[in-house]
Scaffold this active site. Sequence first.
Site, mmCIF file in Angstrom:
data_model
loop_
_atom_site.group_PDB
_atom_site.id
_atom_site.type_symbol
_atom_site.label_atom_id
_atom_site.label_comp_id
_atom_site.label_asym_id
_atom_site.label_seq_id
_atom_site.Cartn_x
_atom_site.Cartn_y
_atom_site.Cartn_z
ATOM 1 C CG ASP A 104 -2.124 -0.983 1.085
ATOM 2 O OD1 ASP A 104 -2.147 -1.681 0.334
ATOM 3 O OD2 ASP A 104 -2.734 -1.251 2.157
ATOM 4 C CG ASP A 119 -13.004 -2.455 -0.792
ATOM 5 O OD1 ASP A 119 -12.378 -3.413 -0.927
ATOM 6 O OD2 ASP A 119 -12.312 -1.279 -1.232
#
Length: 240
Positions: free
Chosen positions: A8, A129
């Site tokens: 990330d 998500d």
Amino acid sequence: MRVIPAIDLLNGKVVRLHKGNYDQAKVYNDNPVIEAQKFKDAGFNHIHLIDLNGAKEGRFVNLDYIKKIITELDMSVQTGGGIRSYHDASRLLEEGVSQIICSSMAVKSPDDWLKVLQNYGNRAILGMDLKDGNVAYDGWLKTTDQSLEDFLKPMIEKGLSTILSTDISRDGTLNGPNLELYDDLSRRFPGIHFIASGGVSGAKDLETLAERNQYGVVVGRAYYEGKITLDEMRQFHSED
């Protein structure tokens, strides 16, 4: 099962968020190319790479780092963050990204997303998500009130094949993946490959997921916190 190491990126650094909170970002490496090299040396040729700035701001802030990993290390990358339109998606694919992960676009620009699916097929992954059972978008800051069946039906009709699903309540917590969630998703949508993301705490979780025939799993914080080694990750990894 495909084990996919995660990077990330936030402001050019390798970080992990806690439950999607940008104010709780922990930096693990100032150089993402060096981090990716570790995965390459361990035998992983494909990584999961998210532009966290892009997810929040809607533009490719960390694209230069992503391109370096692809070109300098000759690695395959599935990338998300900042993809808001068909143009954005096609640009990334033309830059050498092997697969794109889209979440906000599927909610806010469904016509563009369906066009991506139609034209790029399995190079397009839906990033689904979930926050309290609802689909989250805009960097996990907003949620929809649409049922999963209604949300996914038009995408499946256009050829959607792979969904990377993150239980936000588990992301970065090391509390274990939400096994019931992935079992439920696989049962409700049997034609879809689901990649699990969020909560992996160690090798035992990978063993359990493999036993349940999980298609794929993303491993991030567990590795960065020393809860699982690259050798252990490789033990459960298969390209098939």
